[in-house]
Design an enzyme around this catalytic site. Sequence first.
Site, PDB file in Angstrom:
ATOM      1  N   ASP A   1       0.823  -1.141   0.134  1.00  0.00           N
ATOM      2  CA  ASP A   1       0.117  -0.107   0.040  1.00  0.00           C
ATOM      3  C   ASP A   1       0.906   1.090   0.138  1.00  0.00           C
ATOM      4  O   ASP A   1       1.896   1.232   0.744  1.00  0.00           O
ATOM      5  CB  ASP A   1      -1.029   0.046   1.263  1.00  0.00           C
ATOM      6  CG  ASP A   1      -1.894  -0.959   1.359  1.00  0.00           C
ATOM      7  OD1 ASP A   1      -1.979  -1.818   0.277  1.00  0.00           O
ATOM      8  OD2 ASP A   1      -2.793  -0.954   2.169  1.00  0.00           O
TER       9      ASP A   1
ATOM     10  N   ASP B   1     -15.550  -3.744  -1.525  1.00  0.00           N
ATOM     11  CA  ASP B   1     -15.184  -3.350  -0.191  1.00  0.00           C
ATOM     12  C   ASP B   1     -16.445  -3.133   0.480  1.00  0.00           C
ATOM     13  O   ASP B   1     -17.118  -2.064   0.457  1.00  0.00           O
ATOM     14  CB  ASP B   1     -14.265  -1.981  -0.333  1.00  0.00           C
ATOM     15  CG  ASP B   1     -13.202  -2.143  -1.293  1.00  0.00           C
ATOM     16  OD1 ASP B   1     -12.608  -3.261  -1.412  1.00  0.00           O
ATOM     17  OD2 ASP B   1     -12.914  -1.456  -1.904  1.00  0.00           O
TER      18      ASP B   1
END
Length: 239
Positions: free
Chosen positions: A8, A129
């Site tokens: 990330d 998500d």
Amino acid sequence: MIIIPAIDLKDGKVVRLLKGDFNTVQQVAGDPVATAKTFYEAGARYLHVVDLDGSKDGVRKHSELVQAVVQVGLKTELGGGIRSMQDLEEVFSLGVWRAILGSAAVRDPDFVKAAVDRFGPERIAVGVDAKDGLVRTDGWVKEEGIHYLDFAKSMEALGVKNLIFTDIDTDGALTGPSFARLKFLLEGVSCSVTAAGGVSCNADIQSLVRMGVDAAIVGKAWYVGALDLKQAIEEAGPQ
């Protein structure tokens, strides 16, 4: 099952968040390229990269870094800030193997269909998500009021073949994946499903293999030393 380690990116650094909360950002590694090489040496052949700045702000900011990471030789999927056909063209020009559509997929289904038709279903994945079972967008800060399975089914109907499911409540928490919601998703669609969020140890990987999940993303557990990546890859099978 494919094991996909994760990087990330925020402000050019390798970071992790807890449950998607940007207030919990913590740098967990140095050079992203060196990190990718470590994954490759452990036997990984795939890589999951998220541009957190792009995810939250809708503007990608790490093209040069992504291109450098791709050159390590891992099949790299990228998400965060991909909102248009031009974004897709630019991402693929960097050598990215697969693009992940999240917020754009929720707001513009026609774009998803056009992307799948143009680039093929193997190069497009959709991020599902969810928090408390409801889809979230814009770096997971906006609730859309759509149940994750209904959204997944709508994506499948558009020709999407690859879904990446993240239960936000498990992400970065090292509490184990959301097995019940994953099972519900696997039973509800015929797409390839990647489990993201919550993997805490090698035993979780083994459980996901038994469930029949197609791939699992490994993040924080590896960064804190709770998961042996080489062992996980060996137990998951050919990559």
